[in-house]
Motif scaffolding. Sequence first.
Motif, PDB file in Angstrom:
ATOM      1  N   ALA A   6     -17.651   6.374  -6.622  1.00 52.02           N
ATOM      2  CA  ALA A   6     -16.272   5.909  -6.596  1.00 52.02           C
ATOM      3  C   ALA A   6     -16.202   4.680  -5.707  1.00 52.02           C
ATOM      4  O   ALA A   6     -17.055   4.449  -4.855  1.00 52.02           O
ATOM      5  N   LEU A   7     -15.170   3.863  -5.896  1.00 52.52           N
ATOM      6  CA  LEU A   7     -14.991   2.674  -5.062  1.00 52.52           C
ATOM      7  C   LEU A   7     -14.268   3.044  -3.775  1.00 52.52           C
ATOM      8  O   LEU A   7     -13.369   3.887  -3.762  1.00 52.52           O
ATOM      9  N   ALA A   8     -14.658   2.399  -2.683  1.00 50.69           N
ATOM     10  CA  ALA A   8     -14.025   2.646  -1.397  1.00 50.69           C
ATOM     11  C   ALA A   8     -14.011   1.360  -0.581  1.00 50.69           C
ATOM     12  O   ALA A   8     -14.761   0.419  -0.853  1.00 50.69           O
ATOM     13  N   ALA A   9     -13.145   1.339   0.425  1.00 52.74           N
ATOM     14  CA  ALA A   9     -13.027   0.181   1.306  1.00 52.74           C
ATOM     15  C   ALA A   9     -12.951   0.661   2.746  1.00 52.74           C
ATOM     16  O   ALA A   9     -12.310   1.673   3.046  1.00 52.74           O
ATOM     17  N   THR A  10     -13.604  -0.061   3.631  1.00 49.11           N
ATOM     18  CA  THR A  10     -13.649   0.266   5.059  1.00 49.11           C
ATOM     19  C   THR A  10     -13.325  -0.981   5.863  1.00 49.11           C
ATOM     20  O   THR A  10     -13.732  -2.086   5.482  1.00 49.11           O
ATOM     21  N   VAL A  11     -12.613  -0.813   6.966  1.00 43.58           N
ATOM     22  CA  VAL A  11     -12.206  -1.952   7.796  1.00 43.58           C
ATOM     23  C   VAL A  11     -12.697  -1.755   9.223  1.00 43.58           C
ATOM     24  O   VAL A  11     -12.406  -0.731   9.858  1.00 43.58           O
ATOM     25  N   VAL A  12     -13.421  -2.745   9.715  1.00 43.36           N
ATOM     26  CA  VAL A  12     -13.843  -2.772  11.111  1.00 43.36           C
ATOM     27  C   VAL A  12     -12.808  -3.592  11.884  1.00 43.36           C
ATOM     28  O   VAL A  12     -12.742  -4.812  11.748  1.00 43.36           O
ATOM     29  N   LEU A  13     -11.979  -2.910  12.655  1.00 42.20           N
ATOM     30  CA  LEU A  13     -10.973  -3.589  13.464  1.00 42.20           C
ATOM     31  C   LEU A  13     -11.610  -4.011  14.782  1.00 42.20           C
ATOM     32  O   LEU A  13     -12.273  -3.214  15.446  1.00 42.20           O
ATOM     33  N   ASP A  57      -3.123   3.403  -7.494  1.00 45.11           N
ATOM     34  CA  ASP A  57      -2.026   2.478  -7.229  1.00 45.11           C
ATOM     35  C   ASP A  57      -2.451   1.244  -6.440  1.00 45.11           C
ATOM     36  O   ASP A  57      -1.646   0.329  -6.245  1.00 45.11           O
ATOM     37  N   ASP A  58      -3.683   1.220  -5.956  1.00 43.24           N
ATOM     38  CA  ASP A  58      -4.151   0.064  -5.199  1.00 43.24           C
ATOM     39  C   ASP A  58      -4.454  -1.099  -6.134  1.00 43.24           C
ATOM     40  O   ASP A  58      -5.116  -0.922  -7.164  1.00 43.24           O
ATOM     41  N   ALA A  59      -4.019  -2.277  -5.750  1.00 41.15           N
ATOM     42  CA  ALA A  59      -4.302  -3.472  -6.546  1.00 41.15           C
ATOM     43  C   ALA A  59      -5.595  -4.107  -6.040  1.00 41.15           C
ATOM     44  O   ALA A  59      -5.616  -5.256  -5.602  1.00 41.15           O
ATOM     45  N   GLY A  60      -6.685  -3.341  -6.070  1.00 42.11           N
ATOM     46  CA  GLY A  60      -7.970  -3.863  -5.672  1.00 42.11           C
ATOM     47  C   GLY A  60      -8.424  -3.366  -4.310  1.00 42.11           C
ATOM     48  O   GLY A  60      -7.738  -2.619  -3.605  1.00 42.11           O
ATOM     49  N   LEU A  61      -9.624  -3.816  -3.930  1.00 37.48           N
ATOM     50  CA  LEU A  61     -10.240  -3.364  -2.680  1.00 37.48           C
ATOM     51  C   LEU A  61      -9.457  -3.792  -1.453  1.00 37.48           C
ATOM     52  O   LEU A  61      -9.331  -3.035  -0.485  1.00 37.48           O
ATOM     53  N   GLY A  62      -8.936  -5.031  -1.466  1.00 31.25           N
ATOM     54  CA  GLY A  62      -8.181  -5.505  -0.316  1.00 31.25           C
ATOM     55  C   GLY A  62      -6.950  -4.652  -0.055  1.00 31.25           C
ATOM     56  O   GLY A  62      -6.651  -4.299   1.088  1.00 31.25           O
ATOM     57  N   ALA A  63      -6.252  -4.314  -1.124  1.00 36.52           N
ATOM     58  CA  ALA A  63      -5.062  -3.477  -0.986  1.00 36.52           C
ATOM     59  C   ALA A  63      -5.430  -2.093  -0.459  1.00 36.52           C
ATOM     60  O   ALA A  63      -4.725  -1.515   0.382  1.00 36.52           O
ATOM     61  N   ALA A  64      -6.544  -1.554  -0.932  1.00 35.80           N
ATOM     62  CA  ALA A  64      -6.991  -0.245  -0.447  1.00 35.80           C
ATOM     63  C   ALA A  64      -7.354  -0.311   1.036  1.00 35.80           C
ATOM     64  O   ALA A  64      -7.036   0.602   1.803  1.00 35.80           O
ATOM     65  N   ALA A  65      -8.015  -1.388   1.438  1.00 33.00           N
ATOM     66  CA  ALA A  65      -8.395  -1.549   2.842  1.00 33.00           C
ATOM     67  C   ALA A  65      -7.165  -1.606   3.745  1.00 33.00           C
ATOM     68  O   ALA A  65      -7.122  -0.974   4.804  1.00 33.00           O
ATOM     69  N   GLY A  80      -2.035   3.448  11.783  1.00 29.72           N
ATOM     70  CA  GLY A  80      -0.689   2.954  12.013  1.00 29.72           C
ATOM     71  C   GLY A  80      -0.616   1.454  12.205  1.00 29.72           C
ATOM     72  O   GLY A  80       0.475   0.902  12.396  1.00 29.72           O
ATOM     73  N   LEU A  81      -1.739   0.763  12.145  1.00 30.45           N
ATOM     74  CA  LEU A  81      -1.781  -0.690  12.317  1.00 30.45           C
ATOM     75  C   LEU A  81      -1.675  -1.376  10.961  1.00 30.45           C
ATOM     76  O   LEU A  81      -2.297  -0.947   9.980  1.00 30.45           O
ATOM     77  N   VAL A  82      -0.892  -2.442  10.912  1.00 29.43           N
ATOM     78  CA  VAL A  82      -0.584  -3.096   9.643  1.00 29.43           C
ATOM     79  C   VAL A  82      -1.312  -4.432   9.542  1.00 29.43           C
ATOM     80  O   VAL A  82      -1.137  -5.320  10.384  1.00 29.43           O
ATOM     81  N   LEU A  83      -2.131  -4.550   8.516  1.00 27.67           N
ATOM     82  CA  LEU A  83      -2.852  -5.781   8.208  1.00 27.67           C
ATOM     83  C   LEU A  83      -2.305  -6.389   6.930  1.00 27.67           C
ATOM     84  O   LEU A  83      -1.645  -5.710   6.133  1.00 27.67           O
ATOM     85  N   GLY A  84      -2.613  -7.656   6.709  1.00 27.14           N
ATOM     86  CA  GLY A  84      -2.427  -8.295   5.419  1.00 27.14           C
ATOM     87  C   GLY A  84      -3.797  -8.526   4.792  1.00 27.14           C
ATOM     88  O   GLY A  84      -4.809  -8.593   5.504  1.00 27.14           O
ATOM     89  N   GLU A  85      -3.850  -8.649   3.484  1.00 27.93           N
ATOM     90  CA  GLU A  85      -5.143  -8.874   2.839  1.00 27.93           C
ATOM     91  C   GLU A  85      -5.799 -10.159   3.321  1.00 27.93           C
ATOM     92  O   GLU A  85      -7.032 -10.262   3.364  1.00 27.93           O
ATOM     93  N   TRP A  90     -17.104  -1.297   0.139  1.00 27.78           N
ATOM     94  CA  TRP A  90     -17.052  -2.644   0.703  1.00 27.78           C
ATOM     95  C   TRP A  90     -16.505  -2.554   2.127  1.00 27.78           C
ATOM     96  O   TRP A  90     -15.469  -1.935   2.365  1.00 27.78           O
ATOM     97  N   PHE A  91     -17.231  -3.152   3.055  1.00 27.41           N
ATOM     98  CA  PHE A  91     -16.795  -3.223   4.449  1.00 27.41           C
ATOM     99  C   PHE A  91     -16.142  -4.579   4.707  1.00 27.41           C
ATOM    100  O   PHE A  91     -16.662  -5.617   4.284  1.00 27.41           O
ATOM    101  N   PHE A  92     -15.023  -4.551   5.415  1.00 30.18           N
ATOM    102  CA  PHE A  92     -14.332  -5.756   5.860  1.00 30.18           C
ATOM    103  C   PHE A  92     -14.214  -5.709   7.375  1.00 30.18           C
ATOM    104  O   PHE A  92     -14.240  -4.634   7.982  1.00 30.18           O
TER     105      PHE A  92
END
Length: 231
Positions: A27-34, A70-78, A87-92, A114-116
């Motif tokens: 499955a597709l997944a997205a991860t964010v390194v803050l 409902d996600d419009a791609g990986l960025g939206a999922a991230a 609880g932190l809000v990012l933009g793509e 995909w890691f961002f």
Amino acid sequence: MTDDVPPPAGVPTGEAVPSGQAVPGPALAATVVLVRDSETGPEVLLLERPSDRGSFAGAWVFPGGAVEADDAGLGAAAVRETREETGLVLGESDLVELSHWTPPADTPRRFDTWFFVARAPRGSVALPADEIVASQWLRPADALALHATGALTLYPPTWVTLAGLTGDADVDALLTRISALEPPHFVGRFAPGRVLVWSDDVAFADDALLEAPGARHRLDLSALPWSYERS
């Protein structure tokens, strides 16, 4: 793992797919390194998963999860996963692509991930009690040191990502460096002796070449601290 010897503390095992059973596609997944600045260098946000349920049980991970319908791609999922888990809000537009991970074919629950990396926005971290039990900001080198003592459970993609984020003076330098790189694609498999090898390693297609001269891209999980080789 690939043998019956119990792994040392800090080495996640999982369950192999039974022989002869069809392996589902990932499955597709997205991860964010803050990342955020501190007086001693950049810090990353790590989240502790519950030890009794869910994916990566008991491990410390970056915010992330599966891409939903409902996600419009990986960025939206991230962005969504970051908001739901911290609880932190990012933009793509805040996301910088870091890497792409395809797990070993015999992994029971496979996520093509995909890691961002992104600068952490202002605000306090708010954790969902049903998914996350704790959080902490750590310098990547400090997280690796804790893992080396068995005090912190990490999975290989998290460990390798942390190893690649050491040495930058501040977040600006880190993001500038990452932005200039071609995001690597990690395609891995487990070799005997609890060694994870990736596709650019000389032994990726043949265990008999583990000791042969040639390119190295592998992580030895047989004991703590883990040993990473990449030529």
